[in-house]
Design an enzyme around this catalytic site. Structure first.
Site, PDB file in Angstrom:
ATOM      1  N   GLU A   1       0.915  -1.142   0.098  1.00  0.00           N
ATOM      2  CA  GLU A   1       0.019  -0.218   0.196  1.00  0.00           C
ATOM      3  C   GLU A   1       0.804   1.154   0.176  1.00  0.00           C
ATOM      4  O   GLU A   1       0.601   2.327  -0.691  1.00  0.00           O
ATOM      5  CB  GLU A   1      -0.836   0.196   1.250  1.00  0.00           C
TER       6      GLU A   1
ATOM      7  N   ASP B   1       0.603 -10.108   3.900  1.00  0.00           N
ATOM      8  CA  ASP B   1      -0.671  -9.874   4.756  1.00  0.00           C
ATOM      9  C   ASP B   1      -2.216 -10.150   3.881  1.00  0.00           C
ATOM     10  O   ASP B   1      -3.183 -10.424   4.077  1.00  0.00           O
ATOM     11  CB  ASP B   1      -0.774  -8.456   5.401  1.00  0.00           C
TER      12      ASP B   1
ATOM     13  N   ARG C   1      -0.208 -29.656  26.354  1.00  0.00           N
ATOM     14  CA  ARG C   1      -0.281 -28.145  26.505  1.00  0.00           C
ATOM     15  C   ARG C   1      -1.017 -27.551  25.592  1.00  0.00           C
ATOM     16  O   ARG C   1      -1.350 -28.071  24.531  1.00  0.00           O
ATOM     17  CB  ARG C   1       1.218 -27.785  26.444  1.00  0.00           C
TER      18      ARG C   1
ATOM     19  N   GLY D   1       0.239 -10.350  10.218  1.00  0.00           N
ATOM     20  CA  GLY D   1      -1.180  -9.890  10.024  1.00  0.00           C
ATOM     21  C   GLY D   1      -1.620  -8.553  10.969  1.00  0.00           C
ATOM     22  O   GLY D   1      -1.912  -8.603  11.882  1.00  0.00           O
TER      23      GLY D   1
ATOM     24  N   HIS E   1       9.301 -13.280  11.174  1.00  0.00           N
ATOM     25  CA  HIS E   1       9.788 -12.983   9.766  1.00  0.00           C
ATOM     26  C   HIS E   1      10.077 -14.374   9.103  1.00  0.00           C
ATOM     27  O   HIS E   1      10.338 -14.386   7.811  1.00  0.00           O
ATOM     28  CB  HIS E   1      10.941 -12.232   9.901  1.00  0.00           C
TER      29      HIS E   1
ATOM     30  N   ARG F   1       8.143 -14.720   6.284  1.00  0.00           N
ATOM     31  CA  ARG F   1       8.352 -13.926   4.756  1.00  0.00           C
ATOM     32  C   ARG F   1       9.783 -14.335   4.314  1.00  0.00           C
ATOM     33  O   ARG F   1      10.085 -13.826   2.923  1.00  0.00           O
ATOM     34  CB  ARG F   1       8.537 -12.395   5.272  1.00  0.00           C
TER      35      ARG F   1
HETATM   36  O1  F6P Z   1       3.234  -5.613   5.927  1.00  0.00           O
HETATM   37  C1  F6P Z   1       3.682  -7.099   6.019  1.00  0.00           C
HETATM   38  C2  F6P Z   1       4.356  -7.292   7.496  1.00  0.00           C
HETATM   39  O2  F6P Z   1       4.807  -8.323   7.316  1.00  0.00           O
HETATM   40  C3  F6P Z   1       3.384  -7.183   8.651  1.00  0.00           C
HETATM   41  O3  F6P Z   1       2.493  -8.120   8.610  1.00  0.00           O
HETATM   42  C4  F6P Z   1       4.403  -6.803   9.688  1.00  0.00           C
HETATM   43  O4  F6P Z   1       3.513  -6.033  10.830  1.00  0.00           O
HETATM   44  C5  F6P Z   1       5.397  -5.908   9.136  1.00  0.00           C
HETATM   45  O5  F6P Z   1       5.342  -6.174   7.659  1.00  0.00           O
HETATM   46  C6  F6P Z   1       6.784  -6.108   9.787  1.00  0.00           C
HETATM   47  O6  F6P Z   1       7.361  -5.088   9.044  1.00  0.00           O
HETATM   48  P1  F6P Z   1       9.319  -5.294   9.252  1.00  0.00           P
HETATM   49  O7  F6P Z   1       9.699  -6.206   8.329  1.00  0.00           O
HETATM   50  O8  F6P Z   1       9.614  -3.828   8.798  1.00  0.00           O
HETATM   51  O9  F6P Z   1       9.101  -5.675  10.578  1.00  0.00           O
END
Ligand code: F6P
Length: 340
Positions: A102, A126, A161, A169, A270, A273
């Site tokens: 965005e 996200d 547990r 998110g 992360h 990602r």
């Molecule tokens: O916008 C994607 C995202 O992975 C979000 O889910 C998270 O809050 C943010 O980026 C984390 O950002 P950074 O990599 O700058 O810590």
């Protein structure tokens, strides 16, 4: 014609597949040249460029991250449209493909409104961008989160547990919803729906009563009904937004205290990602890269490629901006049938 490509904002798996597809299609079919812009808008305003031909994109669609680097730089804080125009002219750059979320698309829109020819490609794990059914990176994040939850369940089962898994998110719960459904979670907590501790503990106790080790999935942006803002304990990011994370660690002792069940929290962060994109994300990213080249040839400046059903379309930037694609109540209700 020479095209600059940049990746901006948080990275996600599939960025390299977009870059590769654009360069191969543009070069092979249309004789276009490409130049890589390092670290998003920063590289553009500072003219930090790199060679981007077929040798540079060889075999990269399976690589996570971005070979161009990324940053959350806002070009309007570093010279804005004048600087961008100057760098493009002095380096013979005719147009730009901006791959981002965005924030990136908002900057791209402002620049396009002032005459800079830009085509956008939507990206975010996200999956919160309007005007496209899916962004690449999301499927990979869901896959990683699901695999992690499958693992949490076996250790949770062994010890009897309750396991709390925190996923990404910021504003929307798509990753939590999809990975939670895939992993058979007993509760899924998303930013779109405030929930009480009583309700959460009710689901945990109901699963426990059936001799299951409860799995609670929580999105980082989730708020209890007693909270005004999402949990944040890590300061601000480059845009001045609170860095989220830690809600799982906050909920776990509370669940333990109320239910008497030993509870552990894991924040995936992360890891969601990083690494290799799934086949779905590679295909989507490749189609986006190809469509971005088509949009350049058609001079459809100020537009973004998007997925509608199975079709790739072009939509104006403004369709993607201003309104987040949140999880609809009906999708939450559907998942909630199986909670507890
Ligand atoms: O916008 C994607 C995202 O992975 C979000 O889910 C998270 O809050 C943010 O980026 C984390 O950002 P950074 O990599 O700058 O810590």
């Amino acid at each position: 014609m020479s095209i600059g490509i940049l990746t901006s904002g948080g990275d996600c798996p599939g960025l390299n597949a977009v870059i590769r597809a654009a360069v191969l299609t543009g070069n092979k079919l249309h004789g276009l040249d490409f130049v890589g812009i390092r670290d998003g808008w920063r590289g553009l305003v500072e003219a930090d460029l790199m060679e981007l031909g077929r040798p540079q994109v060889m075999g990269i669609s399976k690589q996570g991250g971005t070979i161009l680097g990324t940053s959350r730089t806002n070009p309007f804080e570093y010279g804005g449209v004048e600087k961008v125009r100057e760098v493009m002219q002095s380096h013979g750059m005719d147009a730009i493909i901006a791959i981002g979320g965005e924030g990136t698309l908002a900057a791209a829109k402002r620049l396009t409104d002032e005459g800079i020819p830009i085509i956008g490609v939507p990206k975010t794990v996200d999956n919160d961008l309007s005007a496209t059914d899916y962004t690449f990176g999301f499927d990979t994040a869901v896959q990683i989160a699901t695999e992690a939850m499958d693992r949490l369940r076996t250790t949770g089962d062994s010890h009897g547990r309750c396991m709390v898994a925190e996923v990404m998110g910021r504003h929307v719960g798509w990753i939590a919803l999809h990975s939670g459904m895939a992993a058979g979670a007993h509760a899924i907590l998303i930013p779109e729906r405030k929930t009480s501790m009583d309700e959460i503990c009710g689901w945990v106790e109901s699963a426990h009563a059936r001799r299951r080790a409860p799995l609670v999935v929580v999105a980082e942006g989730f708020k209890l009904d007693t909270m005004d803002d999402a949990h944040s304990e890590r300061g601000l990011d480059a845009f001045g937004r609170p860095r989220l994370g830690g809600i799982g660690d906050m909920l776990a002792p509370e669940i333990e205290a109320r239910t008497g069940m030993e509870t552990r929290a894991t924040t995936l962060g992360h890891i969601q990602r990083g690494g290799t994109p799934t086949a779905y994300d590679r295909v989507l990213a490749t189609r986006y890269g190809m469509a971005a080249v088509d949009a350049i040839l058609a001079e459809r400046w100020g537009r973004m490629v998007a997925l509608r059903g199975t079709q790739i379309v072009h939509v104006p930037f403004e369709d993607a901006l201003g309104r987040l694609k949140t999880v609809p109540q009906s999708r939450y209700d559907e998942a909630a049938v199986l909670f507890g």
